[in-house]
Design a protein around this motif. Structure first.
Motif, PDB file in Angstrom:
ATOM      1  N   UNK A  40       4.506  -5.901 -10.927  1.00  0.00           N
ATOM      2  CA  UNK A  40       4.890  -7.056 -11.752  1.00  0.00           C
ATOM      3  C   UNK A  40       5.848  -7.995 -11.017  1.00  0.00           C
ATOM      4  N   UNK A  41       5.926  -7.859  -9.700  1.00  0.00           N
ATOM      5  CA  UNK A  41       6.841  -8.705  -8.930  1.00  0.00           C
ATOM      6  C   UNK A  41       6.536 -10.189  -9.136  1.00  0.00           C
ATOM      7  N   UNK A  42       5.256 -10.552  -9.027  1.00  0.00           N
ATOM      8  CA  UNK A  42       4.880 -11.970  -9.112  1.00  0.00           C
ATOM      9  C   UNK A  42       5.124 -12.531 -10.502  1.00  0.00           C
ATOM     10  N   UNK A  94       9.670   1.314  -3.077  1.00  0.00           N
ATOM     11  CA  UNK A  94       9.027   0.927  -1.821  1.00  0.00           C
ATOM     12  C   UNK A  94       7.521   1.122  -1.921  1.00  0.00           C
ATOM     13  N   UNK A  95       6.767   0.097  -1.539  1.00  0.00           N
ATOM     14  CA  UNK A  95       5.311   0.149  -1.563  1.00  0.00           C
ATOM     15  C   UNK A  95       4.785  -0.270  -0.199  1.00  0.00           C
ATOM     16  N   UNK A  96       3.633   0.268   0.149  1.00  0.00           N
ATOM     17  CA  UNK A  96       3.009  -0.098   1.412  1.00  0.00           C
ATOM     18  C   UNK A  96       1.983  -1.199   1.150  1.00  0.00           C
ATOM     19  N   UNK A 147       2.899  -2.575   5.766  1.00  0.00           N
ATOM     20  CA  UNK A 147       4.346  -2.782   5.771  1.00  0.00           C
ATOM     21  C   UNK A 147       4.961  -2.196   4.497  1.00  0.00           C
ATOM     22  N   UNK A 148       6.120  -1.586   4.651  1.00  0.00           N
ATOM     23  CA  UNK A 148       6.842  -1.049   3.494  1.00  0.00           C
ATOM     24  C   UNK A 148       7.715  -2.161   2.922  1.00  0.00           C
ATOM     25  N   UNK A 149       7.456  -2.499   1.677  1.00  0.00           N
ATOM     26  CA  UNK A 149       8.214  -3.564   1.013  1.00  0.00           C
ATOM     27  C   UNK A 149       8.672  -3.064  -0.352  1.00  0.00           C
ATOM     28  N   UNK A 150       9.719  -3.683  -0.871  1.00  0.00           N
ATOM     29  CA  UNK A 150      10.242  -3.332  -2.194  1.00  0.00           C
ATOM     30  C   UNK A 150       9.546  -4.197  -3.233  1.00  0.00           C
ATOM     31  N   UNK A 151       8.936  -3.559  -4.220  1.00  0.00           N
ATOM     32  CA  UNK A 151       8.227  -4.276  -5.265  1.00  0.00           C
ATOM     33  C   UNK A 151       8.699  -3.791  -6.643  1.00  0.00           C
TER      34      UNK A 151
END
Length: 429
Positions: A234-236, A380-382, A386-390
């Protein structure tokens, strides 16, 4: 002096009997016109019974929790003049004044017609209570509004005795605790938090709590429940929500995530009409609805209520947000009309920040689907190696397997997921 007899009114909708939920007066009380005498519970809502006259209460016609027929004598009041007691009524033996019953918790009330509320404060407020001994990690039952109120007052909820169902703490309990605290400050002493307790409290399951229990039991017995859980990024949509609030919040009001979820339901249901449906299992008829009437499960001090956002398909984000807020306030304050608490075609339920990771919501019969919202967490999601925080959130939804196939349920939730992860698609026609 004469006697004015008030009979159980015909509330409509073909109702032949109602449950007496609570008295707001007792024998010997002086009452005035429009004062609320009692609350009665129909299958759908709580209704106030006001007094049409000034006078003195002579007798009460039943005890809280008793089911009374429409037309039976509810209360007798001594009035100036002849009153309305007819010869035929005199043949009916009025019940003796009821004895004082155990403390009764009453559900929110819904007014059948505009009345002037003038409930005696003593009838609604619990007696002052001494602090309760609970373990430090024990979480007492209380609504979010009560928890915030307690925080503002500097009260530890674990020390407060609750008078609601299952010991739920109400706003009145906080007032009672403060009153007892003032007494202790003037010479009293508080019991030890480690003292043994042997007290017991019996809570009659009546009014709204009885209706909730009946509906939940009926739902689990009649429907073939199955649940489906999906994880959503739900980041966006959260970024869009923050942007819209920054740009339009001051003029149009702040948006929560719920209006976006309502919009996602509306758009997804276009391709899954079998889910926006009600099933009459006695008549063996499924009714698919073009209109999307979204029930929004709302927690009140005395239990769960489901006010309905009607024609969500025709509402903008801000219109939905305003209607959700209005209905929630009405439900929690007991002012929701009966038609605002019925007629939903699908239900949305959320515990907000308390939403946990997974839940298994119970269907709101005769609907065939309920969408449950769990809390948003950063993880953290791939993504593309790339590992990013979502910001991630689960939807825990339940369906009636008699009507909805598992594949359709999964595809429906996946459609909601796609809409929320690409929020621009919510508004593409």
């Amino acid at each position: 002096m004469g006697t004015h007899v008030i009979k159980m009114p015909d509330i409509g909708e073909g109702i032949a009997e109602v449950e007496l939920a609570q008295w707001h007066v007792k024998v010997g009380d002086l009452v005035v016109e429009d004062q609320v005498l009692a609350d009665v519970m129909t299958d759908k809502a709580m209704v106030d019974i006001p007094s049409p006259v000034h006078g003195k209460v002579l007798s009460l016609g039943g005890q809280p929790g008793e089911v009374m027929a429409v037309g039976s004598i509810l209360i007798s009041i001594e009035v100036e003049g002849a009153g309305n007691l007819k010869a035929s009524d005199q043949l009916v033996k009025e019940p003796a004044p009821i004895k004082e019953a155990a403390p009764v918790v009453v559900a929110p009330k819904v007014e059948a017609a505009p009345v002037l509320e003038s409930k005696p404060a003593a009838a609604c407020r619990p007696a002052p209570q001494a602090p309760v001994a609970r373990d430090a990690d024990e979480r007492p039952l209380a609504s979010p509004a009560v928890r915030k109120h307690a925080l503002d007052l500097g009260i530890q909820l674990r020390l407060v005795q609750g008078s609601g169902p299952a010991g739920r703490i109400l706003h009145e309990d906080l007032d009672a605790y403060l009153a007892q605290g003032n007494q202790r400050a003037h010479g009293g002493s508080a019991p030890s938090g480690y003292a043994q307790r042997h007290d017991e409290e019996q809570i009659p399951v009546i009014g709204m709590r009885r209706k909730i229990a009946q509906r939940m039991q009926e739902a689990t017995q009649r429907a073939a429940h199955f649940s489906y859980v999906e994880e959503i990024d739900v980041t966006a949509v959260e970024e869009l929500r923050a942007h819209l609030n920054e740009k339009h919040g001051a003029t149009r009001g702040k948006l929560t995530l719920l209006p976006f979820l309502v919009r996602a339901l509306v758009v997804a249901l276009r391709d899954f009409p079998q889910i926006n449906a009600r099933y009459d299992d006695e008549a063996q008829v499924i009714t698919r609805h073009g209109a999307v009437h979204v029930g929004v499960a709302t927690q009140s001090d005395v239990g769960l209520m489901v006010p309905v956002v009607r024609h969500a398909e025709a509402r903008s984000l801000w219109d939905s947000a305003a209607e959700i807020a209005r209905l929630a306030t009405a439900a929690r304050s007991g002012k929701a009309a009966r038609d605002e608490l019925s007629g939903s075609t699908i239900t949305l339920t959320s515990l907000g920040a308390l939403g946990g990771i997974v839940s298994t919501p119970v269907l709101n019969l005769p609907e065939v689907a309920i969408v449950g919202v769990n809390k948003i967490v950063e993880r953290p999601m791939v993504i593309k190696g790339q590992v990013v925080i979502r910001k991630m959130m689960n939807l825990s939804s339940s369906f009636d397997h008699r009507v909805v196939d598992g594949m359709d349920a999964a595809l429906f939730i996946q459609a909601i997921r796609g809409l929320l992860e690409q929020p621009a698609s919510l508004f593409v026609e």
